[in-house]
Write a protein that holds these residues in place. Sequence first.
Motif, PDB file in Angstrom:
ATOM      1  N   GLN A   1     110.407  31.098  11.874  1.00  9.57           N
ATOM      2  CA  GLN A   1     111.234  31.497  12.999  1.00  9.57           C
ATOM      3  C   GLN A   1     109.937  31.170  13.657  1.00  9.57           C
ATOM      4  O   GLN A   1     109.418  30.149  13.930  1.00  9.57           O
ATOM      5  CB  GLN A   1     110.346  33.498  12.882  1.00  9.57           C
ATOM      6  N   THR A   2     110.723  31.359  14.974  1.00  6.71           N
ATOM      7  CA  THR A   2     110.636  29.822  16.474  1.00  6.71           C
ATOM      8  C   THR A   2     109.109  31.303  16.725  1.00  6.71           C
ATOM      9  O   THR A   2     110.194  32.157  17.537  1.00  6.71           O
ATOM     10  CB  THR A   2     111.379  30.389  17.215  1.00  6.71           C
ATOM     11  N   VAL A   3     108.360  30.425  17.586  1.00  9.34           N
ATOM     12  CA  VAL A   3     107.266  30.898  17.555  1.00  9.34           C
ATOM     13  C   VAL A   3     107.165  29.694  19.663  1.00  9.34           C
ATOM     14  O   VAL A   3     106.677  28.829  18.859  1.00  9.34           O
ATOM     15  CB  VAL A   3     106.303  31.308  17.122  1.00  9.34           C
ATOM     16  N   ARG A   4     105.616  30.242  20.107  1.00  8.44           N
ATOM     17  CA  ARG A   4     105.396  29.968  21.156  1.00  8.44           C
ATOM     18  C   ARG A   4     104.215  28.810  20.563  1.00  8.44           C
ATOM     19  O   ARG A   4     102.934  30.156  20.624  1.00  8.44           O
ATOM     20  CB  ARG A   4     105.318  30.551  22.376  1.00  8.44           C
ATOM     21  N   ILE A   5     104.209  27.805  21.039  1.00  7.91           N
ATOM     22  CA  ILE A   5     102.837  27.428  20.500  1.00  7.91           C
ATOM     23  C   ILE A   5     102.492  26.962  21.548  1.00  7.91           C
ATOM     24  O   ILE A   5     101.903  26.052  22.555  1.00  7.91           O
ATOM     25  CB  ILE A   5     102.602  25.565  19.542  1.00  7.91           C
ATOM     26  N   ARG A   6     101.411  27.660  21.627  1.00  7.50           N
ATOM     27  CA  ARG A   6      99.795  27.434  22.129  1.00  7.50           C
ATOM     28  C   ARG A   6     100.468  27.601  24.224  1.00  7.50           C
ATOM     29  O   ARG A   6     100.041  26.927  25.070  1.00  7.50           O
ATOM     30  CB  ARG A   6      98.634  26.470  22.686  1.00  7.50           C
ATOM     31  N   ASN A   7     101.111  28.283  24.168  1.00  2.02           N
ATOM     32  CA  ASN A   7     102.090  29.021  25.073  1.00  2.02           C
ATOM     33  C   ASN A   7     102.472  27.423  25.892  1.00  2.02           C
ATOM     34  O   ASN A   7     102.556  27.313  27.222  1.00  2.02           O
ATOM     35  CB  ASN A   7     101.198  29.384  25.567  1.00  2.02           C
ATOM     36  N   ARG A   8     103.351  26.994  24.837  1.00  4.73           N
ATOM     37  CA  ARG A   8     103.525  25.568  25.956  1.00  4.73           C
ATOM     38  C   ARG A   8     105.007  25.253  25.471  1.00  4.73           C
ATOM     39  O   ARG A   8     105.362  24.724  25.884  1.00  4.73           O
ATOM     40  CB  ARG A   8     102.020  24.108  25.628  1.00  4.73           C
ATOM     41  N   TYR A   9     105.583  24.978  24.137  1.00  2.00           N
ATOM     42  CA  TYR A   9     106.248  24.515  23.410  1.00  2.00           C
ATOM     43  C   TYR A   9     106.999  25.792  22.595  1.00  2.00           C
ATOM     44  O   TYR A   9     105.955  26.015  21.892  1.00  2.00           O
ATOM     45  CB  TYR A   9     105.838  23.318  22.979  1.00  2.00           C
ATOM     46  N   ASP A  10     108.086  25.473  22.160  1.00  4.82           N
ATOM     47  CA  ASP A  10     108.830  26.235  20.956  1.00  4.82           C
ATOM     48  C   ASP A  10     108.477  25.529  19.388  1.00  4.82           C
ATOM     49  O   ASP A  10     108.659  24.732  19.481  1.00  4.82           O
ATOM     50  CB  ASP A  10     110.288  26.899  20.937  1.00  4.82           C
ATOM     51  N   ALA A  11     108.394  26.209  18.752  1.00  6.51           N
ATOM     52  CA  ALA A  11     108.283  25.464  16.811  1.00  6.51           C
ATOM     53  C   ALA A  11     109.287  26.516  16.082  1.00  6.51           C
ATOM     54  O   ALA A  11     108.697  27.800  16.228  1.00  6.51           O
ATOM     55  CB  ALA A  11     107.207  24.677  16.590  1.00  6.51           C
ATOM     56  N   SER A  12     109.730  25.788  15.183  1.00  7.72           N
ATOM     57  CA  SER A  12     110.051  26.315  14.155  1.00  7.72           C
ATOM     58  C   SER A  12     108.505  26.731  13.052  1.00  7.72           C
ATOM     59  O   SER A  12     108.459  25.828  12.709  1.00  7.72           O
ATOM     60  CB  SER A  12     111.240  26.010  13.307  1.00  7.72           C
ATOM     61  N   VAL A  13     108.301  28.400  12.445  1.00  8.34           N
ATOM     62  CA  VAL A  13     107.120  27.632  12.356  1.00  8.34           C
ATOM     63  C   VAL A  13     107.757  28.933  10.628  1.00  8.34           C
ATOM     64  O   VAL A  13     108.119  30.056  10.273  1.00  8.34           O
ATOM     65  CB  VAL A  13     105.659  28.596  12.921  1.00  8.34           C
ATOM     66  N   PRO A  14     106.071  28.681   9.750  1.00  8.69           N
ATOM     67  CA  PRO A  14     106.870  29.518   8.604  1.00  8.69           C
ATOM     68  C   PRO A  14     106.406  31.074   8.649  1.00  8.69           C
ATOM     69  O   PRO A  14     105.326  31.318   9.643  1.00  8.69           O
ATOM     70  CB  PRO A  14     105.549  28.763   7.319  1.00  8.69           C
ATOM     71  N   SER A  15     106.469  31.959   7.658  1.00 10.44           N
ATOM     72  CA  SER A  15     106.309  33.286   7.540  1.00 10.44           C
ATOM     73  C   SER A  15     105.158  33.392   6.701  1.00 10.44           C
ATOM     74  O   SER A  15     104.905  33.320   5.793  1.00 10.44           O
ATOM     75  CB  SER A  15     107.051  34.228   8.057  1.00 10.44           C
ATOM     76  N   VAL A  16     104.288  34.587   7.788  1.00 12.16           N
ATOM     77  CA  VAL A  16     103.115  35.442   6.843  1.00 12.16           C
ATOM     78  C   VAL A  16     103.837  36.451   5.884  1.00 12.16           C
ATOM     79  O   VAL A  16     104.512  37.234   6.592  1.00 12.16           O
ATOM     80  CB  VAL A  16     102.019  35.998   7.350  1.00 12.16           C
TER      81      VAL A  16
END
Length: 343
Positions: A86-101
Amino acid sequence: MSRLLPTSTAGSLPKPAWLAEPEQLWSPWKLDGDTLTEGRQDALLVSLQEQLQAGIDIVSDGEQTRQHFVTTFIEHLDGVDFERRQTVRIRNRYDASVPSVVGAVSRPKSVFVEDAKFLRKHTQQPIKWALPGPMTMIDTLYDGHYKSREKLAWEFAKILNQEARELEAAGVDIIQFDEPAFNVFFDDVNAWGVAALERAVEGLKCETAVHICYGYGIKANTDWKKTLGSEWRQYEAAFPKLQQSSIDIISLECQNSHVPMDLIELIRGKKVMVGAIDVATDSIETPEEVAATLRKALQFVDADKLYPSTNCGMAPLSRRVARGKLRALSAGAELVRNELLGK
């Protein structure tokens, strides 16, 4: 540690070009299978020798066996699906595609312990080992299972404690938890972030550290810094709680930053790992520039509690630049050490 002003790095060091594409984060391995295992160990030994040759007192693995300071640890856990991204906002700084729990998280086996044993076998120097902190871990994932940042952080804290206890048994002298998220999510830090970190260090007899910086010298981070104004006071939110915590060492970013040095007064009594090397520039500090930063810090921390270090990891830099910066760190610390000892 008995040595006055012992030097160390905050985290990663550049990888050799034969192992991974240099000057990149998440750089794919160029080897595989048993050759990759051997190559990573070779890189760890190269990194160790470069630290020793530069005069670094507290050595590390340089994070040579991992692609990234957070995701490599998460890759070894159950309950996280790297295919369902999923795409999430990393530390309110940039978007990244990350794995899911996707389920309950657990650690089926140790992640870095064999690497730590390998490093311990090849040096008598004190070893510092970095692990991602609970809050920074949850900030690099999409949580579709717990649906609570706090609950997931506590689960990660338990897992990190398991790993940390085994690293201690393997001969690690300082276990550092990387928490750049502490500079962003201030309410969470004070509500449960520091408590989760203390759960991660529960029962440890070795020294513990928390590294809180403004990030690698990548564009997303340097752009963010430009928005912070003439004074960076983010540490002011977390330091009072950390001063009361069981964490032994606080690691912070100082070189070429706009952090008011007097904020260190908020953690009086703790050991302080002062970042005296800027990792967001290829410019190599002079020993005198490093010494000037350390002298300023000494106004607010006792000399026997000051540990000169780098601002953050240096994986995105060239090996030439990183070697130069390590030598400057050692030389600058030696200047101040001699002043303190009256030499």
